[in-house]
Design an enzyme around this catalytic site. Sequence first.
Site, PDB file in Angstrom:
ATOM      1  N   GLU A  57     -54.066 -35.270  11.719  1.00 32.10           N
ATOM      2  CA  GLU A  57     -54.457 -36.470  10.975  1.00 32.10           C
ATOM      3  C   GLU A  57     -53.337 -37.506  11.036  1.00 32.10           C
ATOM      4  O   GLU A  57     -52.347 -37.396  10.294  1.00 32.10           O
ATOM      5  CB  GLU A  57     -54.726 -36.122   9.504  1.00 32.10           C
ATOM      6  CG  GLU A  57     -55.833 -35.117   9.303  1.00 32.10           C
ATOM      7  CD  GLU A  57     -56.399 -35.184   7.885  1.00 32.10           C
ATOM      8  OE1 GLU A  57     -57.605 -35.388   7.763  1.00 32.10           O
ATOM      9  OE2 GLU A  57     -55.629 -35.048   6.914  1.00 32.10           O
ATOM     10  N   HIS A  86     -51.399 -31.012   3.939  1.00 35.47           N
ATOM     11  CA  HIS A  86     -51.994 -32.343   4.059  1.00 35.47           C
ATOM     12  C   HIS A  86     -50.903 -33.395   3.847  1.00 35.47           C
ATOM     13  O   HIS A  86     -49.987 -33.191   3.041  1.00 35.47           O
ATOM     14  CB  HIS A  86     -53.117 -32.510   3.021  1.00 35.47           C
ATOM     15  CG  HIS A  86     -53.943 -33.734   3.289  1.00 35.47           C
ATOM     16  ND1 HIS A  86     -53.534 -34.982   2.915  1.00 35.47           N
ATOM     17  CD2 HIS A  86     -55.143 -33.887   3.909  1.00 35.47           C
ATOM     18  CE1 HIS A  86     -54.451 -35.865   3.297  1.00 35.47           C
ATOM     19  NE2 HIS A  86     -55.433 -35.223   3.905  1.00 35.47           N
ATOM     20  N   LYS A  95     -60.539 -34.271  -1.833  1.00 36.27           N
ATOM     21  CA  LYS A  95     -59.318 -34.721  -2.531  1.00 36.27           C
ATOM     22  C   LYS A  95     -59.552 -34.639  -4.044  1.00 36.27           C
ATOM     23  O   LYS A  95     -60.240 -33.731  -4.502  1.00 36.27           O
ATOM     24  CB  LYS A  95     -58.915 -36.117  -2.036  1.00 36.27           C
ATOM     25  CG  LYS A  95     -58.861 -36.177  -0.500  1.00 36.27           C
ATOM     26  CD  LYS A  95     -58.249 -37.405   0.063  1.00 36.27           C
ATOM     27  CE  LYS A  95     -58.215 -37.294   1.590  1.00 36.27           C
ATOM     28  NZ  LYS A  95     -57.552 -38.395   2.253  1.00 36.27           N
ATOM     29  N   SER A 121     -60.483 -41.425   8.860  1.00 37.69           N
ATOM     30  CA  SER A 121     -61.586 -42.392   8.938  1.00 37.69           C
ATOM     31  C   SER A 121     -62.725 -41.944   9.862  1.00 37.69           C
ATOM     32  O   SER A 121     -63.323 -42.753  10.567  1.00 37.69           O
ATOM     33  CB  SER A 121     -61.063 -43.772   9.337  1.00 37.69           C
ATOM     34  OG  SER A 121     -60.131 -44.236   8.374  1.00 37.69           O
ATOM     35  N   ASN A 133     -62.979 -32.984   2.871  1.00 37.50           N
ATOM     36  CA  ASN A 133     -61.858 -32.857   1.932  1.00 37.50           C
ATOM     37  C   ASN A 133     -62.135 -33.859   0.810  1.00 37.50           C
ATOM     38  O   ASN A 133     -61.957 -35.061   1.001  1.00 37.50           O
ATOM     39  CB  ASN A 133     -60.538 -33.175   2.648  1.00 37.50           C
ATOM     40  CG  ASN A 133     -59.353 -33.180   1.690  1.00 37.50           C
ATOM     41  OD1 ASN A 133     -59.491 -32.797   0.525  1.00 37.50           O
ATOM     42  ND2 ASN A 133     -58.207 -33.622   2.175  1.00 37.50           N
TER      43      ASN A 133
HETATM   44  P1  13P Z   1     -60.559 -40.207   5.340  1.00 33.58           P
HETATM   45  O1  13P Z   1     -61.657 -39.546   6.119  1.00 33.58           O
HETATM   46  O2  13P Z   1     -61.015 -40.761   4.021  1.00 33.58           O
HETATM   47  O3  13P Z   1     -59.797 -41.194   6.178  1.00 33.58           O
HETATM   48  O4  13P Z   1     -59.516 -39.051   4.940  1.00 33.58           O
HETATM   49  C1  13P Z   1     -59.026 -38.226   5.935  1.00 33.58           C
HETATM   50  C2  13P Z   1     -58.327 -37.087   5.308  1.00 33.58           C
HETATM   51  O5  13P Z   1     -57.228 -37.226   4.784  1.00 33.58           O
HETATM   52  C3  13P Z   1     -58.996 -35.781   5.291  1.00 33.58           C
HETATM   53  O6  13P Z   1     -58.117 -34.770   4.927  1.00 33.58           O
END
Ligand code: 13P
Length: 252
Positions: free
Chosen positions: A167, A95, A11, A213, A9
């Site tokens: 998550e 999300h 983002k 993470s 992802n």
């Molecule tokens: P990180 O892997 O950077 O912690 O992000 C997790 C996330 O939100 C994936 O959608």
Amino acid sequence: MRKPIIAGNWKMNKTAEEARQFIDAVKNEIPGNDKVDAVIGAPALFLESMVMNTEGTELKVAAQNCHFEDEGAFTGEISPKALGNLGVNYVIVGHSERREFFHETDEDINKKAHAIFRNNMVPILCCGETLEQREAGETAEWIKGQITNGLKDFTEGQVSELVIAYEPIWAIGTGKSSSAEEANETCGIVRETVRELFGGAAATAVRIQYGGSVKPGNIQEYLAQEHIDGALVGGASLEAESFLQLLEAVKE
Ligand code: 13P
């Protein structure tokens, strides 16, 4: 046997040129899709070029959001019909960043998930609790509620096909990952909720990812767990080498 699914992802990161360089670096290095489903969730701006650039490869493309109506007077929104028409395979929905910063409710998310299926894509439906909820012992009840509301009015067949990403919000982008055992326990609650709502076949088939993470150095611990079928990865999916290492971990 559920096939693992590793999804990056991105983002709101990368320019079009950076996205192209990433795809060029990874697209012919993806392990066969008999072993793993490899997905990149990219900003909407690059989806068309990514779909074109990954054609004929094992890499699948996800959007990070869409609207719940197919089209209409919704300035600035992303049409699920247009996404399906482009050849996008998955859409991340619900999300925690969309729930928190853009005030998306379970009801919105449920409507979006229906729109995604309606347009021949697969939802990656996210759920997760805050640190306060975990510490107050409210995780199980919260997750059950998110899943029950998110999956309202779906069929057993649809639920068998979709992907759920668990998550924990406190583990996202913090470097503080949930222990593999703790993550497995909550993913087990997700699966049990699916069993109660849609029956054993859907619960056995639905794929559940852990996110928060995840890195090349810890992904195997998660994948070794009974209820974890893959990962939704933010930071560690941004570099081509690290994304490929995440996929390699599945084969080992
Ligand atoms: P990180 O892997 O950077 O912690 O992000 C997790 C996330 O939100 C994936 O959608």
